[in-house]
Structure formats: C-alpha cells, structure tokens
Design a protein around this motif. Structure first.
Motif, short mmCIF file in Angstrom:
data_model
loop_
_atom_site.label_atom_id
_atom_site.label_comp_id
_atom_site.label_asym_id
_atom_site.label_seq_id
_atom_site.Cartn_x
_atom_site.Cartn_y
_atom_site.Cartn_z
N GLY A 1 0.81 -1.20 0.00
CA GLY A 1 0.00 0.00 0.00
C GLY A 1 0.85 1.26 0.00
N LYS B 1 -10.32 7.45 5.46
CA LYS B 1 -10.27 7.77 4.04
C LYS B 1 -8.96 7.32 3.40
CE LYS B 1 -8.50 12.50 4.67
NZ LYS B 1 -8.79 13.94 4.44
N TYR B 2 -7.93 7.02 4.20
CA TYR B 2 -6.66 6.54 3.67
C TYR B 2 -6.60 5.01 3.60
CZ TYR B 2 -5.06 11.32 4.53
OH TYR B 2 -4.93 12.68 4.53
N PHE B 3 -7.62 4.29 4.06
CA PHE B 3 -7.57 2.84 4.11
C PHE B 3 -7.44 2.22 2.71
CE2 PHE B 3 -9.86 2.28 8.47
CZ PHE B 3 -8.73 2.81 9.07
N CYS B 4 -8.15 2.81 1.75
CA CYS B 4 -8.10 2.26 0.39
C CYS B 4 -6.70 2.40 -0.20
CB CYS B 4 -9.12 2.95 -0.49
SG CYS B 4 -9.20 2.35 -2.18
N MET B 5 -6.05 3.53 0.02
CA MET B 5 -4.70 3.73 -0.48
C MET B 5 -3.69 2.83 0.22
SD MET B 5 -2.38 7.22 -0.35
CE MET B 5 -3.64 8.19 -1.15
N LYS C 1 -4.28 -0.10 1.55
CA LYS C 1 -4.58 -1.53 1.36
C LYS C 1 -4.49 -2.28 2.68
CE LYS C 1 -2.83 -1.54 -3.40
NZ LYS C 1 -1.91 -2.16 -4.36
N HIS D 1 -6.43 -4.32 4.34
CA HIS D 1 -6.81 -5.74 4.37
C HIS D 1 -6.39 -6.47 3.10
CE1 HIS D 1 -9.11 -4.84 7.97
NE2 HIS D 1 -9.76 -3.89 7.31
N GLY D 2 -5.38 -5.95 2.40
CA GLY D 2 -4.93 -6.59 1.17
C GLY D 2 -4.04 -7.79 1.44
#
Length: 341
Positions: free
Chosen positions: A309, A328-332, A334, A336-337
C-alpha cells in the motif's frame, strides 16, 4: 371525401418532413463526432477589437474586491496549522527514522530503506534501479513550493526581465498574505532554503515520553488535515495558477511571463508556462510513500510491489509515531490486502 383525403395527405407530408429534418440533424451531429475535419462555422458580428479592452478592464478591476474580510480568519488558521505541521514533522524526524534516495525523490519511513527497484536516477533515463538511501530531512517530507512575492494583487503581470527583481517566498505564505493576513517581513523572508531544514520543535526530545510523542503525532496529523481543508477554502476564493508542465506556482489573477519552464519537450513554447487552476496538492504535495502493513515482510521486496500500500509521507510518519489514521486513507494503504512476499 376528397377534402378528408387531402387533409390526411397533408398530415403525412408534415410528418415525413419532420422525420427527414430529424434525420439530417442526427447525421450532422454524428458526422461531427466521427470526422475530426468536420467543423461548423458561425457568423458573428461582434467586434472583438472593441470587446478586448472591456474584458481586460474587468479582469483588472476584479482585484479591487480582494481581500475578502470573511476569509481572513481562514487564512490565519492556515498559517497556524502550517507552523504546527512544520514543527511537528521536524520533531518526529528525530524520533522516527526517515530515508531519502540520493538519486531520485523517493522517500521511505523506516529504519532501512525498501528493496523495491523504482529509482530512475538523476536524469530519469534508466528504469527499475535500486535506491541509494541517505538520511531524510524536512524538505523530503514537506517539499518546498515557492512563488513570486507581490506586494498587492493589483501589480501588473511579471515580465521575463523582472524575474530577479521580486523575491521568492513559500506559496502558502504568499496566498495568506494576499488573503489579508499581515505577515512581518522577518517571517516572510526567514524561510529560506538554508533555514527550512533547521526548524526545530520547542522542547527537549530526550525528555519526552511515549505518550507525549503520540500526542505530538496526533497534533501534527490534525494540523495536516486542517491545513489542506483551509487551503481548499482559500482556493475557492483566491486565484492561484500552476503550470501544467513544470509545476510552477503563481499566486494572483494571472500567471507571470517568466520563461523558465523546464520541460524540454515543449521547447516550442520558448519556456513560457501553460497555466491552469491550482489544486491543494500543488501547494502541499502529499509525497506518497510505501506503507508497510503488519502482514508484509520486515523489508519490502521488489517482487511484492503490486501488493503493498501507499500513504502520504506526513500520514505515514504520524502513524508510526502512534497516531490513528483517518479511514479515508484505508483504500490507499490496502489495509486488508494480500501480503507481498
């Protein structure tokens, strides 16, 4: 009987004429989309030579509406948040190790740099080279963005031969200055390139405990969010321009005419900037870095670069100091990737 047949025939003729008119209009729009050489010519009786001075006068008179008094508290909050952010990051640099590449702008927050081969060297001619890590500084986390300092927005456009007559100051300070905040000259001109990295946190680093470090990280992260939010409000009101080619910033209603655009493939412009509306990321570059998650290896390897991430450098620095990140930064990042092995 004959009259009724004539009326029906008239209605059919009218309907057929409407269908043909619709088909001609549809074919014209379709040909305009499919054929790039298809152009429409519109007749205009406007004398643009007479209209041009009117437009220029309206642009010049627009600056008389500034500064807006209701935006002065927002500009003051921006200055306060920037000062807290600079001092907080300078303190965290003494606690959290930061590495910067000696050959490219890459930055990594950690004891040892990663092994991801993303370096392109000084001239960006090569690809996928290993990084050469050195100790990071404040300018690596918060890049310095400068602009020409204008005494007021009514100043005429800066020409190329005037490029050495006006000083360069941080763009955020210049924006707040034009927003109506009175900034003393010793503060406005004190943030030179040499003194930028010498900003120190007011306190003894050795005497602070873990809870104090975490509170400083939380305060720094809040200042980062407040700074970006305040700049977004100011950019809705005050004109700020950025060059599409070299990221030059100019705070004012129109861009300057200084021919120093550094992108060589656009030499036909003769160094003239191509201006567009600036965004928050142009004034405060986020400087995205690699984020190491708990499921990742201790040293990020090159074969897992598609799984790792990212996070803004300030956010990553505050996270490692104990601050809680905004969702809001969780997607960037990652969160749970899959781990990169």
């Amino acid at each position: 009987m004959a009259s009724s047949l004539f009326f029906i025939g008239y209605l059919l003729f009218d309907l057929l004429s409407g269908i043909m008119h619709f088909m001609r209009k549809a074919c014209g729009c379709l040909s305009a989309e499919l054929n790039p050489l298809y152009t429409r010519h519109y007749a205009s009786k406007i004398d643009w030579n007479k209209l041009r001075p009117i437009i220029i006068n309206r642009i010049r008179n627009r600056v008389n509406d500034y500064p807006i008094k209701s935006m002065i508290p927002v500009a003051k909050d921006v200055l306060k948040s920037q000062e807290i952010l600079w001092k907080g990051v300078s303190f965290l640099l003494n606690v959290i190790p930061v590495k910067a590449c000696n050959s490219c702008p890459e930055v990594y927050i950690g004891k040892t740099g990663h092994q991801i081969n993303t370096c392109r060297g000084f001239k960006k001619r090569a690809k996928n080279l290993p990084h050469q890590w050195t100790e990071g500084k404040l300018i690596d986390i918060l890049p310095r963005v400068e602009s020409y300092h204008l005494q007021h927005m009514r100043k005429s456009m800066i020409k190329h031969d005037q490029r050495f007559d006006l000083p360069r100051v941080p763009a955020i300070l210049e924006l707040c200055h034009q927003a109506g905040v009175e900034i003393p000259d010793e503060i406005l001109y004190s943030y030179s390139r040499e003194s930028y990295d010498s900003i120190e946190y007011p306190g003894q680093v050795a005497t602070l405990l873990g809870e104090d470090i975490q509170s400083i990280a939380v305060t720094t992260l809040d200042a980062w969010e407040n700074l970006r939010l305040g700049l977004q409000k100011l950019l809705f009101v005050y004109p700020v321009k950025v060059c599409q080619y070299c990221s030059e910033i100019h705070v004012g209603p129109t861009g300057h005419k200084v021919r120093v655009c550094g992108l060589f493939k656009h030499e036909s412009w003769r160094g003239i900037h191509k201006w567009k509306r600036a965004e928050v990321d142009d004034l405060v570059p986020p400087k995205v870095v690699w984020h190491r998650r708990p499921q990742d290896p201790p040293v990020l390897a090159d074969n897992g670069r598609n799984f790792y991430g990212h996070a803004p450098a300030v956010v990553e620095l505050c996270i490692q100091a104990g601050a809680r990140v905004h969702p809001k930064y969780f997607c960037m990042m990652k969160i749970h990737g899959f781990p990169g092995n």
